[in-house]
Design a protein around this motif. Structure first.
Motif, PDB file in Angstrom:
ATOM      1  N   GLY A 285     -34.296  10.960   0.521  1.00  0.00           N
ATOM      2  CA  GLY A 285     -34.209  12.398   0.265  1.00  0.00           C
ATOM      3  C   GLY A 285     -35.540  13.083   0.046  1.00  0.00           C
ATOM      4  N   GLY A 286     -36.635  12.330   0.216  1.00  0.00           N
ATOM      5  CA  GLY A 286     -37.958  12.909  -0.039  1.00  0.00           C
ATOM      6  C   GLY A 286     -38.467  13.768   1.098  1.00  0.00           C
ATOM      7  N   THR A 287     -39.448  14.607   0.773  1.00  0.00           N
ATOM      8  CA  THR A 287     -40.217  15.316   1.796  1.00  0.00           C
ATOM      9  C   THR A 287     -41.462  14.483   2.039  1.00  0.00           C
ATOM     10  OG1 THR A 287     -39.404  17.472   1.135  1.00  0.00           O
ATOM     11  CG2 THR A 287     -41.526  17.433   2.271  1.00  0.00           C
ATOM     12  N   VAL A 288     -41.697  14.134   3.298  1.00  0.00           N
ATOM     13  CA  VAL A 288     -42.789  13.212   3.589  1.00  0.00           C
ATOM     14  C   VAL A 288     -43.828  13.896   4.475  1.00  0.00           C
ATOM     15  CG1 VAL A 288     -43.359  10.854   4.271  1.00  0.00           C
ATOM     16  CG2 VAL A 288     -41.007  11.395   3.599  1.00  0.00           C
ATOM     17  N   ILE A 289     -45.046  13.946   3.973  1.00  0.00           N
ATOM     18  CA  ILE A 289     -46.166  14.472   4.761  1.00  0.00           C
ATOM     19  C   ILE A 289     -46.767  13.285   5.509  1.00  0.00           C
ATOM     20  CG2 ILE A 289     -48.376  15.682   4.671  1.00  0.00           C
ATOM     21  CD1 ILE A 289     -47.424  16.608   1.759  1.00  0.00           C
ATOM     22  N   LEU A 290     -46.815  13.437   6.829  1.00  0.00           N
ATOM     23  CA  LEU A 290     -47.238  12.326   7.680  1.00  0.00           C
ATOM     24  C   LEU A 290     -48.627  12.609   8.218  1.00  0.00           C
ATOM     25  CD1 LEU A 290     -43.978  12.351   9.836  1.00  0.00           C
ATOM     26  CD2 LEU A 290     -44.404  10.942   7.806  1.00  0.00           C
ATOM     27  N   THR A 291     -49.525  11.634   8.085  1.00  0.00           N
ATOM     28  CA  THR A 291     -50.838  11.830   8.689  1.00  0.00           C
ATOM     29  C   THR A 291     -51.320  10.581   9.411  1.00  0.00           C
ATOM     30  OG1 THR A 291     -53.021  12.804   8.355  1.00  0.00           O
ATOM     31  CG2 THR A 291     -52.284  11.275   6.671  1.00  0.00           C
ATOM     32  N   ALA A 292     -52.121  10.810  10.440  1.00  0.00           N
ATOM     33  CA  ALA A 292     -52.788   9.802  11.269  1.00  0.00           C
ATOM     34  C   ALA A 292     -53.532  10.637  12.314  1.00  0.00           C
ATOM     35  CB  ALA A 292     -51.790   8.866  11.945  1.00  0.00           C
ATOM     36  N   ARG A 293     -54.218   9.995  13.273  1.00  0.00           N
ATOM     37  CA  ARG A 293     -54.916  10.797  14.286  1.00  0.00           C
ATOM     38  C   ARG A 293     -53.987  11.203  15.425  1.00  0.00           C
ATOM     39  NH1 ARG A 293     -59.444   6.471  15.192  1.00  0.00           N
ATOM     40  NH2 ARG A 293     -57.506   5.315  14.983  1.00  0.00           N
ATOM     41  N   ASN A 294     -53.115  10.310  15.851  1.00  0.00           N
ATOM     42  CA  ASN A 294     -52.305  10.532  17.053  1.00  0.00           C
ATOM     43  C   ASN A 294     -51.056  11.371  16.734  1.00  0.00           C
ATOM     44  OD1 ASN A 294     -50.249  10.110  19.074  1.00  0.00           O
ATOM     45  ND2 ASN A 294     -51.627   8.576  19.942  1.00  0.00           N
TER      46      ASN A 294
END
Ligand SMILES: NC(=O)c1ccc[n+]([C@@H]2O[C@H](COP(=O)([O-])OP(=O)(O)OC[C@H]3O[C@@H](n4cnc5c(N)ncnc54)[C@H](OP(=O)(O)O)[C@@H]3O)[C@@H](O)[C@H]2O)c1
Length: 245
Positions: free
Chosen positions: A34-43
């Motif tokens: 149920g979380g809000t997930v901030i996703l990071t990477a280069r691609n």
């Protein structure tokens, strides 16, 4: 369909290296809770695929590409988080890269790049988001180190140095943040079935590798367990490897 539950309803997590492998599995599990997930990477297209996984599992996903080898790119990521969410409950420093080769053949640039992604970026991110975690009232920092955060293998001296650095930083930081109700955990996995392991340990049979989801389940445990028991440092080995690394 994911394993829907609401344990992380209203919580915001940042997962670095969320484009594939362990990071994608962690994002999926946090979203399914149920979380809000901030996703990071280069691609970016990898991140879009992870975002679909998170949303299919019932979570919310926000995509903010960044190059963690570059401090200004990390600062843009932090600014975007502050602007969009004003808060953060969970930081998962998962992104990482390997340098594989004899120390005597490695360049200073090889050292700088590996240490920048694996140790300096987690340091910068911790520094920048601690005020947000503190404001949240209860915060978690999960740092993905490695079996080589505890021991060493040949051809991995630079990678090993980076993972020892990350684990060492975490031990001190955990003490510094104790009073603020922020916990700092380290996860040290052995071989996990991802692109990264296929490059450094092609000798390990694929069906003997740990699955990324198995690591993700442990992250979920760390950020949702509500008792008096706390595990600071988790060492996870392949069932077919020697006990007690
Ligand atoms: N697989 C294993 O056996 C194993 C064992 C112990 C520990 N670990 C650790 O677990 C973590 C995840 O590994 P994995 O096996 O899932 O690796 P992976 O499949 O290679 O994924 C690595 C992730 O990190 C991101 N990343 C790499 N360099 C980056 C940079 N400069 N800026 C931003 N993002 C970057 C990659 O995305 P982009 O390339 O798109 O940027 C990708 O999303 C790493 O810290 C690794 O050291 C892995």
């Amino acid at each position: 369909m994911g394993i829907m539950n609401n344990k992380l309803q209203g919580k915001v997590a940042l997962v670095t290296g969320a484009g594939r492998g362990i990071g994608r599995a962690i994002a999926h599990v946090l979203g399914a809770a149920g979380g809000t997930v901030i996703l990071t990477a280069r691609n970016e297209s990898d991140l879009m695929q992870t975002a679909d996984n998170v949303q299919d599992a019932g979570g919310c996903a926000e995509l903010i590409p960044a190059d963690l080898a570059d401090e200004s790119s990390i600062m843009h990521l932090v600014e975007a988080i502050k602007e969009k969410f004003q808060t953060l409950d969970i930081l998962v420093n998962n992104a990482g890269m390997v340098f594989s080769g004899l120390l005597e053949n490695a360049s200073t640039d090889d050292w700088d790049r590996c240490l920048a992604v694996n140790a300096r970026a987690p340091f910068i991110l911790c520094r920048e988001v601690i005020p947000l975690l503190r404001k949240a009232g209860q915060g978690y920092i999960i740092n993905i180190s490695s079996v080589v955060g505890v021991k060493g293998y040949p051809l991995q001296s630079i990678y090993t140095a980076s993972k020892h650095a990350l684990r060492g930083m975490s031990i001190s930081l955990a003490e510094e943040l104790r009073k603020d109700n922020i916990r700092v955990h380290v996860i040290c996995p052995g071989g996990v079935d991802t692109e990264l392991v296929s490059r450094v340990r092609p000798d390990i049979k694929k069906d003997e590798l740990i699955q990324p989801e198995e690591i993700a389940e442990l992250v979920l445990y760390l950020v949702t367990h509500k008792g008096n028991a706390v595990i600071d440092d988790l060492h996870i080995r392949r069932a077919t490897s020697s006990p007690w690394f």
